[in-house]
Design a protein around this motif. Structure first.
Motif, PDB file in Angstrom:
ATOM      1  N   TYR A  36     118.221 -10.643  42.396  1.00  0.00           N
ATOM      2  CA  TYR A  36     118.616 -10.070  41.920  1.00  0.00           C
ATOM      3  C   TYR A  36     119.542  -9.261  41.079  1.00  0.00           C
ATOM      4  O   TYR A  36     120.582  -9.960  42.824  1.00  0.00           O
ATOM      5  CB  TYR A  36     117.930  -8.628  41.756  1.00  0.00           C
ATOM      6  N   GLN A  38     123.510  -7.482  40.267  1.00  0.00           N
ATOM      7  CA  GLN A  38     123.160  -6.268  40.119  1.00  0.00           C
ATOM      8  C   GLN A  38     124.700  -5.967  39.467  1.00  0.00           C
ATOM      9  O   GLN A  38     125.498  -5.845  39.965  1.00  0.00           O
ATOM     10  CB  GLN A  38     123.052  -4.861  40.994  1.00  0.00           C
ATOM     11  N   PHE A  89     121.512  -9.664  45.491  1.00  0.00           N
ATOM     12  CA  PHE A  89     119.936  -9.539  46.409  1.00  0.00           C
ATOM     13  C   PHE A  89     118.980  -9.597  46.654  1.00  0.00           C
ATOM     14  O   PHE A  89     118.683  -9.820  45.454  1.00  0.00           O
ATOM     15  CB  PHE A  89     120.559  -8.129  46.955  1.00  0.00           C
ATOM     16  N   ARG A  99     110.801  -5.608  50.174  1.00  0.00           N
ATOM     17  CA  ARG A  99     112.102  -4.640  51.053  1.00  0.00           C
ATOM     18  C   ARG A  99     113.750  -5.796  50.949  1.00  0.00           C
ATOM     19  O   ARG A  99     113.324  -7.002  50.007  1.00  0.00           O
ATOM     20  CB  ARG A  99     111.473  -5.568  52.342  1.00  0.00           C
ATOM     21  N   PHE A 100     113.880  -4.759  50.266  1.00  0.00           N
ATOM     22  CA  PHE A 100     115.694  -5.348  49.880  1.00  0.00           C
ATOM     23  C   PHE A 100     116.869  -5.650  50.485  1.00  0.00           C
ATOM     24  O   PHE A 100     117.304  -4.063  51.798  1.00  0.00           O
ATOM     25  CB  PHE A 100     116.138  -4.021  48.544  1.00  0.00           C
ATOM     26  N   GLY A 101     117.450  -6.448  50.753  1.00  0.00           N
ATOM     27  CA  GLY A 101     118.824  -6.491  50.628  1.00  0.00           C
ATOM     28  C   GLY A 101     119.366  -6.078  50.786  1.00  0.00           C
ATOM     29  O   GLY A 101     119.861  -5.593  49.302  1.00  0.00           O
ATOM     30  N   ALA A 102     120.515  -5.811  51.421  1.00  0.00           N
ATOM     31  CA  ALA A 102     122.248  -4.601  50.583  1.00  0.00           C
ATOM     32  C   ALA A 102     122.803  -5.655  49.890  1.00  0.00           C
ATOM     33  O   ALA A 102     123.493  -4.188  48.991  1.00  0.00           O
ATOM     34  CB  ALA A 102     123.007  -4.296  52.681  1.00  0.00           C
TER      35      ALA A 102
ATOM     36  N   ASP B  38     122.124   3.969  48.583  1.00  0.00           N
ATOM     37  CA  ASP B  38     123.718   4.315  49.379  1.00  0.00           C
ATOM     38  C   ASP B  38     124.191   2.847  49.487  1.00  0.00           C
ATOM     39  O   ASP B  38     124.090   1.883  49.882  1.00  0.00           O
ATOM     40  CB  ASP B  38     123.101   4.463  50.460  1.00  0.00           C
ATOM     41  N   GLY B  40     125.981   0.241  51.805  1.00  0.00           N
ATOM     42  CA  GLY B  40     126.113  -0.966  52.812  1.00  0.00           C
ATOM     43  C   GLY B  40     124.350  -1.150  52.945  1.00  0.00           C
ATOM     44  O   GLY B  40     124.009  -1.860  54.072  1.00  0.00           O
ATOM     45  N   MET B  41     123.526  -0.546  52.081  1.00  0.00           N
ATOM     46  CA  MET B  41     121.703  -0.532  52.347  1.00  0.00           C
ATOM     47  C   MET B  41     121.220  -0.833  51.583  1.00  0.00           C
ATOM     48  O   MET B  41     121.819  -0.927  50.108  1.00  0.00           O
ATOM     49  CB  MET B  41     121.272   0.923  52.680  1.00  0.00           C
ATOM     50  N   GLY B  42     120.324  -1.502  52.043  1.00  0.00           N
ATOM     51  CA  GLY B  42     119.298  -2.016  50.529  1.00  0.00           C
ATOM     52  C   GLY B  42     118.270  -1.110  49.648  1.00  0.00           C
ATOM     53  O   GLY B  42     118.861   0.043  49.924  1.00  0.00           O
ATOM     54  N   LEU B  43     117.825  -1.175  48.528  1.00  0.00           N
ATOM     55  CA  LEU B  43     116.818  -0.171  47.916  1.00  0.00           C
ATOM     56  C   LEU B  43     116.656   0.430  48.787  1.00  0.00           C
ATOM     57  O   LEU B  43     115.854   0.061  49.302  1.00  0.00           O
ATOM     58  CB  LEU B  43     116.699  -0.932  46.533  1.00  0.00           C
TER      59      LEU B  43
END
Lengths: 110, 113
Positions: A36, A38, A89, A99-102, B38, B40-43
């Motif tokens: 993705y 953003q 990401f 699950r998504f990466g930061a 948030d 530094g964090m993933g969704l």
């Protein structure tokens, strides 16, 4: 729990150069992966995806590579343009869970 | 097509106040999701719905409630806002389960003071 991670939090490239954004995943059961983009103040936007039965998939100026042996995913952007500046990401999907990466922030210098 | 529309775009609440975030999609998607993002964090998934009239908990459901009375709408409620709920909230939809990319709205930035 298992998580998706990125090797680099920031990446700066010159306009016209190629960009490579990396992603490591740890769930060996993951069988579908999505990249993705953003932009600031906007929601994530689909770029390209790949399923585990493939090693490579190409789109317009983007290529995703999947290395299941080392659980590694990469996004290659050819001829990077200023409009490519954004956070990128990856997401891994397996066992009906996503699950998504930061994310990695890509900055394109003119 | 508008895709996924979220309202409002910004909101400031005081601790203890309540509010509802609205998500609307015009793609006739069965699945809808609420995430928080948030730094530094993933969704992270708060709640999701697999169809009209259904809801289910995600990874971080505490402090939130949801409703899906109509297929096109998915509401996220905060009954008693806390500073820890300061975040950017994204709604997403998809035609089926995690077999296709999610379509995201542009987010709601919520600040709880």
């Amino acid at each position: 729990g298992e998580s998706v991670g990125l090797h680099l939090p920031t990446l700066s490239v010159q306009e016209g150069d190629n960009s490579i954004i990396n992603c490591a995943y740890s769930n060996s059961a993951s069988d579908y992966f999505i990249w993705y983009k953003q932009e600031s103040g906007k929601g994530p936007q689909f770029i390209i995806d790949i399923r585990s039965n493939m090693d490579k998939r190409q789109g317009q100026r983007v290529t995703v590579l999947l290395n299941k042996t080392v659980k590694h995913l990469s996004l290659q952007i050819a001829a990077t343009q200023p409009g490519d500046s954004a956070v990128y990401f990856c997401a891994e999907i397996g066992n009906n869970d996503m699950r998504f990466g930061a994310g990695t922030r890509l900055t394109v210098k003119p | 097509n508008a895709g996924v529309t979220q309202t409002p775009k910004f909101r400031v609440l005081k601790t203890g106040q309540s509010m509802t975030l609205l998500c609307a999609q015009d793609m006739n998607h069965e699945y809808m999701y609420w995430y928080r993002q948030d730094p530094g964090m993933g969704l992270r998934l708060i709640h999701y719905s697999v169809g009209e009239g259904t809801t289910a908990k995600g990874e971080v459901p505490d402090g939130y409630n949801v409703s899906r009375l109509k297929k096109q709408n998915f509401l996220l409620g905060l009954e008693s806002a806390a500073p820890s709920q300061t975040s950017v909230y994204f709604c997403a939809s998809s035609p089926s389960s995690y077999n296709s990319p999610l379509h995201f709205g542009n987010g709601t930035r919520l600040t709880v003071t």
